[in-house]
Design a protein around this motif. Structure first.
Motif, PDB file in Angstrom:
ATOM      1  N   LEU A 581       0.835  -1.204   0.000  1.00 56.11           N
ATOM      2  CA  LEU A 581       0.000   0.000   0.000  1.00 56.11           C
ATOM      3  C   LEU A 581       0.870   1.255   0.000  1.00 56.11           C
ATOM      4  CD1 LEU A 581      -2.750   1.418   0.233  1.00 56.11           C
ATOM      5  CD2 LEU A 581      -2.586   1.129   2.720  1.00 56.11           C
ATOM      6  N   LYS A 582       1.986   1.180   0.705  1.00 52.51           N
ATOM      7  CA  LYS A 582       2.910   2.316   0.729  1.00 52.51           C
ATOM      8  C   LYS A 582       3.412   2.643  -0.676  1.00 52.51           C
ATOM      9  CE  LYS A 582       7.238   3.879   2.844  1.00 52.51           C
ATOM     10  NZ  LYS A 582       8.351   3.507   3.766  1.00 52.51           N
ATOM     11  N   ASP A 583       3.712   1.605  -1.456  1.00 49.01           N
ATOM     12  CA  ASP A 583       4.163   1.812  -2.837  1.00 49.01           C
ATOM     13  C   ASP A 583       3.054   2.405  -3.698  1.00 49.01           C
ATOM     14  OD1 ASP A 583       6.796   0.903  -2.549  1.00 49.01           O
ATOM     15  OD2 ASP A 583       6.161  -1.181  -2.731  1.00 49.01           O
ATOM     16  N   ALA A 584       1.813   1.956  -3.463  1.00 48.31           N
ATOM     17  CA  ALA A 584       0.679   2.496  -4.214  1.00 48.31           C
ATOM     18  C   ALA A 584       0.512   3.985  -3.937  1.00 48.31           C
ATOM     19  CB  ALA A 584      -0.598   1.741  -3.855  1.00 48.31           C
ATOM     20  N   LEU A 585       0.646   4.373  -2.673  1.00 44.24           N
ATOM     21  CA  LEU A 585       0.548   5.794  -2.322  1.00 44.24           C
ATOM     22  C   LEU A 585       1.721   6.574  -2.899  1.00 44.24           C
ATOM     23  CD1 LEU A 585      -0.626   5.469   1.402  1.00 44.24           C
ATOM     24  CD2 LEU A 585      -2.004   6.128  -0.590  1.00 44.24           C
ATOM     25  N   PHE A 586       2.884   5.932  -2.949  1.00 44.42           N
ATOM     26  CA  PHE A 586       4.060   6.561  -3.554  1.00 44.42           C
ATOM     27  C   PHE A 586       3.808   6.851  -5.026  1.00 44.42           C
ATOM     28  CE2 PHE A 586       8.225   6.150  -5.706  1.00 44.42           C
ATOM     29  CZ  PHE A 586       8.904   7.194  -5.088  1.00 44.42           C
ATOM     30  N   MET A 587       3.214   5.885  -5.730  1.00 41.67           N
ATOM     31  CA  MET A 587       2.857   6.104  -7.131  1.00 41.67           C
ATOM     32  C   MET A 587       1.929   7.316  -7.273  1.00 41.67           C
ATOM     33  SD  MET A 587       1.889   2.355  -8.623  1.00 41.67           S
ATOM     34  CE  MET A 587       2.899   0.896  -8.409  1.00 41.67           C
ATOM     35  N   PHE A 588       0.880   7.319  -6.471  1.00 40.89           N
ATOM     36  CA  PHE A 588      -0.136   8.364  -6.582  1.00 40.89           C
ATOM     37  C   PHE A 588       0.411   9.731  -6.204  1.00 40.89           C
ATOM     38  CE2 PHE A 588      -3.858  10.739  -4.896  1.00 40.89           C
ATOM     39  CZ  PHE A 588      -4.588  10.806  -6.077  1.00 40.89           C
ATOM     40  N   SER A 589       1.442   9.777  -5.365  1.00 41.73           N
ATOM     41  CA  SER A 589       1.997  11.071  -4.947  1.00 41.73           C
ATOM     42  C   SER A 589       2.593  11.855  -6.114  1.00 41.73           C
ATOM     43  CB  SER A 589       3.064  10.875  -3.863  1.00 41.73           C
ATOM     44  OG  SER A 589       4.211  10.207  -4.387  1.00 41.73           O
ATOM     45  N   GLY A 590       2.824  11.155  -7.225  1.00 39.64           N
ATOM     46  CA  GLY A 590       3.290  11.871  -8.411  1.00 39.64           C
ATOM     47  C   GLY A 590       2.304  12.920  -8.890  1.00 39.64           C
ATOM     48  N   VAL A 591       1.014  12.708  -8.583  1.00 42.55           N
ATOM     49  CA  VAL A 591      -0.020  13.693  -8.932  1.00 42.55           C
ATOM     50  C   VAL A 591       0.284  15.031  -8.274  1.00 42.55           C
ATOM     51  CG1 VAL A 591      -2.451  14.295  -8.571  1.00 42.55           C
ATOM     52  CG2 VAL A 591      -1.826  11.991  -9.349  1.00 42.55           C
ATOM     53  N   PHE A 592       0.605  15.000  -6.982  1.00 41.89           N
ATOM     54  CA  PHE A 592       0.891  16.242  -6.263  1.00 41.89           C
ATOM     55  C   PHE A 592       2.183  16.880  -6.772  1.00 41.89           C
ATOM     56  CE2 PHE A 592      -1.384  13.332  -3.376  1.00 41.89           C
ATOM     57  CZ  PHE A 592      -2.559  14.064  -3.223  1.00 41.89           C
ATOM     58  N   ASP A 593       3.148  16.027  -7.136  1.00 42.98           N
ATOM     59  CA  ASP A 593       4.389  16.555  -7.706  1.00 42.98           C
ATOM     60  C   ASP A 593       4.124  17.276  -9.024  1.00 42.98           C
ATOM     61  OD1 ASP A 593       6.142  15.932  -5.763  1.00 42.98           O
ATOM     62  OD2 ASP A 593       7.102  14.258  -6.781  1.00 42.98           O
ATOM     63  N   GLY A 594       3.187  16.754  -9.819  1.00 39.68           N
ATOM     64  CA  GLY A 594       2.856  17.398 -11.087  1.00 39.68           C
ATOM     65  C   GLY A 594       2.304  18.791 -10.893  1.00 39.68           C
ATOM     66  N   PHE A 595       1.401  18.951  -9.912  1.00 41.49           N
ATOM     67  CA  PHE A 595       0.887  20.284  -9.585  1.00 41.49           C
ATOM     68  C   PHE A 595       2.019  21.197  -9.140  1.00 41.49           C
ATOM     69  CE2 PHE A 595      -3.252  18.135  -9.285  1.00 41.49           C
ATOM     70  CZ  PHE A 595      -4.089  19.100  -9.835  1.00 41.49           C
ATOM     71  N   ARG A 596       2.877  20.671  -8.261  1.00 41.78           N
ATOM     72  CA  ARG A 596       3.969  21.470  -7.729  1.00 41.78           C
ATOM     73  C   ARG A 596       4.916  21.949  -8.841  1.00 41.78           C
ATOM     74  NH1 ARG A 596       5.845  17.862  -4.638  1.00 41.78           N
ATOM     75  NH2 ARG A 596       4.436  18.309  -2.894  1.00 41.78           N
ATOM     76  N   THR A 597       5.252  21.037  -9.738  1.00 36.71           N
ATOM     77  CA  THR A 597       6.155  21.389 -10.832  1.00 36.71           C
ATOM     78  C   THR A 597       5.567  22.477 -11.718  1.00 36.71           C
ATOM     79  OG1 THR A 597       7.185  19.197 -10.896  1.00 36.71           O
ATOM     80  CG2 THR A 597       7.301  20.504 -12.909  1.00 36.71           C
ATOM     81  N   TYR A 598       4.290  22.333 -12.058  1.00 35.88           N
ATOM     82  CA  TYR A 598       3.658  23.296 -12.957  1.00 35.88           C
ATOM     83  C   TYR A 598       3.626  24.697 -12.349  1.00 35.88           C
ATOM     84  CZ  TYR A 598       0.097  25.663 -15.728  1.00 35.88           C
ATOM     85  OH  TYR A 598      -0.575  26.571 -16.499  1.00 35.88           O
ATOM     86  N   TYR A 599       3.155  24.815 -11.127  1.00 33.65           N
ATOM     87  CA  TYR A 599       2.989  26.147 -10.550  1.00 33.65           C
ATOM     88  C   TYR A 599       4.319  26.760 -10.111  1.00 33.65           C
ATOM     89  CZ  TYR A 599      -2.008  25.578 -10.893  1.00 33.65           C
ATOM     90  OH  TYR A 599      -3.280  25.429 -11.399  1.00 33.65           O
ATOM     91  N   ARG A 600       5.287  25.923  -9.768  1.00 28.34           N
ATOM     92  CA  ARG A 600       6.607  26.467  -9.444  1.00 28.34           C
ATOM     93  C   ARG A 600       7.332  26.955 -10.689  1.00 28.34           C
ATOM     94  NH1 ARG A 600       9.460  22.491  -4.913  1.00 28.34           N
ATOM     95  NH2 ARG A 600       8.268  23.257  -3.107  1.00 28.34           N
ATOM     96  N   SER A 601       7.129  26.271 -11.800  1.00 26.34           N
ATOM     97  CA  SER A 601       7.843  26.636 -13.027  1.00 26.34           C
ATOM     98  C   SER A 601       7.424  28.005 -13.544  1.00 26.34           C
ATOM     99  CB  SER A 601       7.608  25.581 -14.115  1.00 26.34           C
ATOM    100  OG  SER A 601       6.266  25.603 -14.582  1.00 26.34           O
ATOM    101  N   LEU A 602       6.205  28.434 -13.232  1.00 31.62           N
ATOM    102  CA  LEU A 602       5.710  29.715 -13.756  1.00 31.62           C
ATOM    103  C   LEU A 602       5.477  30.744 -12.652  1.00 31.62           C
ATOM    104  CD1 LEU A 602       3.211  28.444 -16.452  1.00 31.62           C
ATOM    105  CD2 LEU A 602       5.404  29.550 -16.828  1.00 31.62           C
ATOM    106  N   ARG A 603       6.087  30.539 -11.517  1.00 32.10           N
ATOM    107  CA  ARG A 603       5.886  31.486 -10.413  1.00 32.10           C
ATOM    108  C   ARG A 603       6.522  32.826 -10.719  1.00 32.10           C
ATOM    109  NH1 ARG A 603      10.091  28.179  -8.796  1.00 32.10           N
ATOM    110  NH2 ARG A 603      11.939  29.198  -7.951  1.00 32.10           N
TER     111      ARG A 603
END
Length: 603
Positions: A581-603
């Motif tokens: 389950l920990k690995d499954a949550l690790f996979m899904f955490s990429g979603v939050f990283d995607g948001f972070r990358t997008y908004y940080r790149s254009l800050r």
């Protein structure tokens, strides 16, 4: 004094003769030798080049017309080889000691790719910019009175005018010092920008590649400001807004779409109001509005959607630049190069961008016009961008190093590009690990995030995304859409849909054809291998790239379907690979990283 053997200087000039001479004199006073200075003249008619004859040994390059700032800088960059480059407008005078201090900062931190300093106008006023114009600020520029424009910038620079060097998001193009290896790694200035925002684009690409940009308030230069463009204020306004939209179209297509719409609404409303005032006022008063009316009309005209080209590739045999990124796969690369030697179409150049720890690419005798570039960073997008900077062809083709091309593959790409409505072409890719696939729905990304490839389909049809293993784009269109985005992680899944979305956004079609094939031999480091070796990390990167792609290119409404789909995929793949389950949550955490990358790149 600075170590002059380490610095080349590129000066861009257009009808600013007296400013140019002052600029050269200020650089010579800093210890720069005449032979290190390259002046790129943009078709001046004021005797600029003749006046430079007093400096024996200065290098002068002449464009017949004003081809744009980015194209001129790139032309100057290709003339030198020093590890550092100063880029300067002709109407800039360098203060004493400035270059030495900037060089000290660059030498003290290898992660710094560009440094800039305080910019003063001729009256001594600080007019520095170190943050790019955002979408909201760009729209506000046309809403506020001209006397108030720049107020936010003035407040911003006053708050940071004292103290040590600090990190910024934007380096102003009028004067900066950069590391040559950094600009070669991310790609030269984007020549799709006629004027304005080429500096913001380069700054953002540097930041995405992991480099740092610094502003040094203790160092200053004097900028004449508008010595060239100040003579054509209406064109200046039109070019500013056109290139701001182009900038956001490259880096965040959805923002670019909304920016274009909002500015057109604001400018149209403003024009209507100005015309009403013009009709209501007397001739004497109305005359003062004519400049504003002409300026607003020019802005509206500049925002009309125009295709990059209206014809296909040339009727003869256009040069095709084949770019191959590679990483520690010498046998596969040799096999790919061998297939290029067998191509029936001969007017090609081959650019191998080698990111191997130990060099993979040898001399490869017999490969047409072979160039091998070495690059430290392991990033497919950066490798492609490096190749683009060196490519000369009318058609630019990207190939993986683990494919074998059928002898007629490049000829097929060229033939399909004869159609002016086609922006990108991919040929069928056969993979021994993939079974025969249906031909109906292929090569697209569905609204909820499912990627349908089916690259081995035996069909010819227009598609939603190009095939990464072999895809070609007309050079003129590539100039309009910009470079590949280096923020896609892992095996760069969604990199091709991202660049394809920008091509489609210009109104061009993407063609998949079975008229020729490329055979794929999956290797270490590819998608299948990464998924087998470390599925948790693979799908975490996959989800990061998926969210980043959708934020850039698709309507926000899609995210209500994409995010749950990512969650279900995480559960499914964790069960398939028997992960926790920990690995499954690790996979899904990429979603939050995607948001972070997008908004940080254009800050």
């Amino acid at each position: 004094m600075v170590a002059t053997n380490d610095i080349d200087v590129v000066i861009i000039n257009w009808n600013t003769r007296d400013h140019l001479l002052r600029c050269v004199d200020s650089l010579l006073a800093e210890g720069i030798t005449v032979g290190r200075i390259v002046v790129v003249d943009q078709g001046s008619a004021d005797g600029s080049l003749e006046a430079l004859s007093r400096y024996a040994g200065i290098r002068m390059l002449q464009n017949p017309a004003n081809s744009g700032y980015a194209a001129a800088v790139n032309k100057g960059l290709r003339e030198g080889h020093s590890p550092f480059v100063v880029v300067s407008n002709a109407d800039v005078a360098v203060s004493r000691g400035s270059l030495a201090e900037l060089m000290n900062i660059m030498n003290s931190d290898q992660s710094v790719s560009m440094v800039a300093c305080r910019v003063d106008d001729l009256s001594g006023k600080n007019v520095t910019r170190f943050s790019r114009t955002s979408v909201s600020r760009g729209i506000a520029l046309e809403l506020v009175p001209s006397a108030l424009r720049g107020t936010l910038r003035t407040i911003h620079q006053r708050l940071r005018r004292n103290g040590p060097a600090f990190q910024v998001t934007d380096i102003e193009g009028c004067f900066f010092l950069m590391r040559r290896s950094s600009v070669e790694e991310v790609g030269y200035l984007d020549e799709g920008f006629s004027f304005f925002f080429e500096d913001a684009d380069l700054s953002l690409r540097m930041t995405k590649a992991g480099f740092r940009l610094l502003h040094v308030p203790s160092v200053s230069v004097v900028h004449g400001g508008g010595a060239s463009f100040g003579k054509v204020p209406i064109r200046r306004a039109a070019e500013f807004y056109k290139n701001m939209v182009r900038f956001y179209h490259r880096h965040a297509q959805r923002r670019g779409i909304w920016l274009r719409r909002c500015i057109r609404i604001v400018a149209s409303s403003k024009l209507m109001m100005l015309n009403l005032l013009h009709s209501a006022l007397g001739k004497k008063m109305a005359g003062k509005l004519e400049f504003s009316i002409a300026r607003t009309i020019a802005i509206l005209e500049s925002l009309k959607k125009n295709r990059a080209m209206t014809t296909g590739s040339s009727k003869g045999d256009p040069l095709v630049s084949v770019i191959i990124p590679t990483y520690d796969r010498p046998q596969q690369l040799d096999r790919c190069l061998e297939s290029l030697k067998q191509q029936t179409y001969r007017n090609i150049e081959v650019i191998v961008v080698d990111q191997s720890v130990n060099s993979s690419a040898g001399s490869a005798p017999g490969v047409p016009n072979l160039t091998i570039l070495r690059q430290k960073a392991r990033n497919r997008s950066l490798a492609k961008n490096r190749g683009i900077s060196r490519a000369k062809g009318e058609i630019v083709m990207f190939c993986d190093d683990d494919i074998v091309l059928s002898p007629d593959l490049i000829a097929t790409h060229v033939e399909k590009h004869r159609d002016p409505s086609i922006g990108g072409v991919s040929c069928r890719t056969l993979d021994r690990e993939v079974a025969s696939q249906p031909n109906k729905t292929i090569c697209k990304v569905l609204f909820y995030g499912k990627v349908i490839d089916r690259f081995s389909a035996d069909t010819e049809q227009f598609v939603g995304t190009l095939v990464g293993g072999n895809m070609s784009i007309k050079r003129t269109i590539l100039q309009e859409i910009g470079y590949f985005d280096s923020l896609f992680r892992g095996t760069s899944v969604f990199e091709e849909p991202d660049i394809s979305s920008r091509i489609s956004g210009l109104g061009y079609k993407l063609l998949f054809t079975n008229r020729s094939t490329a055979e794929h031999f999956p290797q270490w480091g590819g998608n299948a291998d990464s998924r087998r070796r470390n599925p948790a990390q693979y799908y975490r990167d996959f989800h990061h790239n998926e969210i980043y792609y959708f934020l850039k290119n698709r309507h926000r409404f899609c995210l209500f379907f994409v995010i749950p789909f990512c969650f279900l995929r995480s559960i499914k793949q964790s069960m398939k690979f028997e992960l926790s389950l920990k690995d499954a949550l690790f996979m899904f955490s990429g979603v939050f990283d995607g948001f972070r990358t997008y908004y940080r790149s254009l800050r």
